[in-house]
Design a protein around this motif. Sequence first.
Motif, PDB file in Angstrom:
ATOM      1  N   LYS A 110       0.853  -1.183   0.000  1.00 52.98           N
ATOM      2  CA  LYS A 110       0.000   0.000   0.000  1.00 52.98           C
ATOM      3  C   LYS A 110       0.886   1.229   0.000  1.00 52.98           C
ATOM      4  CE  LYS A 110      -3.856   2.401   0.486  1.00 52.98           C
ATOM      5  NZ  LYS A 110      -4.859   2.487  -0.605  1.00 52.98           N
ATOM      6  N   GLN A 111       0.683   2.096  -0.987  1.00 56.56           N
ATOM      7  CA  GLN A 111       1.432   3.344  -1.118  1.00 56.56           C
ATOM      8  C   GLN A 111       2.945   3.096  -1.080  1.00 56.56           C
ATOM      9  OE1 GLN A 111      -0.293   5.912   1.890  1.00 56.56           O
ATOM     10  NE2 GLN A 111      -1.940   6.525   0.512  1.00 56.56           N
ATOM     11  N   ARG A 113       6.684   3.233  -2.618  1.00 57.40           N
ATOM     12  CA  ARG A 113       7.531   4.037  -3.499  1.00 57.40           C
ATOM     13  C   ARG A 113       8.256   3.132  -4.494  1.00 57.40           C
ATOM     14  NH1 ARG A 113      11.624   5.537  -1.131  1.00 57.40           N
ATOM     15  NH2 ARG A 113      11.331   4.508   0.875  1.00 57.40           N
ATOM     16  N   GLU A 199       4.164   1.327  -7.819  1.00 58.18           N
ATOM     17  CA  GLU A 199       3.942   2.590  -7.129  1.00 58.18           C
ATOM     18  C   GLU A 199       2.579   3.174  -7.498  1.00 58.18           C
ATOM     19  OE1 GLU A 199       6.881   6.110  -6.278  1.00 58.18           O
ATOM     20  OE2 GLU A 199       6.001   6.429  -8.287  1.00 58.18           O
ATOM     21  N   GLY A 203      -0.702   3.110  -4.948  1.00 53.68           N
ATOM     22  CA  GLY A 203      -0.970   4.460  -4.483  1.00 53.68           C
ATOM     23  C   GLY A 203      -2.423   4.708  -4.155  1.00 53.68           C
TER      24      GLY A 203
END
Length: 253
Positions: A110-111, A113, A199, A203
């Motif tokens: 989750k989220q 980078r 990513e 996101g």
Amino acid sequence: MKHARIAYQGLVHEAVVAEDGIQLNDGRMVSEDQAVWLPPVKPNTIFTLGLNYADHAKELSFSPTQKDPLVFFKGPNTLIGHKASTMRPSDVAFMHYECELAVVIGKEAKQIRKEVAYDYVKGYTIANDYALRDYLENYYRPNLRVKNRDGCTPIGPWYVDKADVKDPMNLALRTYVNGEKTQEGSTADMLLGIPELIEYLSGFMTLFPGDIILTGTPKGSIDTAVGDEVVTEIEEIGRLVNTIVGEEAFLSN
């Protein structure tokens, strides 16, 4: 290591594929011709990238006009295994293969980078994502019938551990129809690479273990006919074999 799911003697087995055969999770060894190959992963969600190779977009005379990638979902009903058959509907004029690198997610994401995206990858496999181009109405909103028919996406034969693929963004992809090479490209030519895709997707939604991302196909897709043997292969991963059959093969007597 190559991980597979097969049916053998009426049961489904997790297995590891070696040079001398297939080792079932109970320790038994079987030969490849004794196995019925199943999709190597049972996914929660299947993401499919459209037009993620510039040469393929150009081949279709399509110029993207939005920043976000073209992503749509596939149902698990679409997946079939190595050496299986895919039906070509009798009313379709243009049905083509798409050799794609498939990314298997290994843990909840989750989220994430892009710099750490590979930490969430379990491995890689091959997908042949057939498209029924007759039903395409809009590249940004493809009709469900284009890529969501039962058994229209062979995948496998196995997935390869992430650690065994040196550089997933520099792999050769090739397709052969009846032994003739008809498609060739490289994952290096993706518009959005694996880290960027993870990513982007993570996101706004959670990715779960077993989810699969089909990363798109290069140029070279041609129409296929009943009876064609289609082989999609990716460097360092393997060869996925599929046969096109007519509707009569699926009709009840």
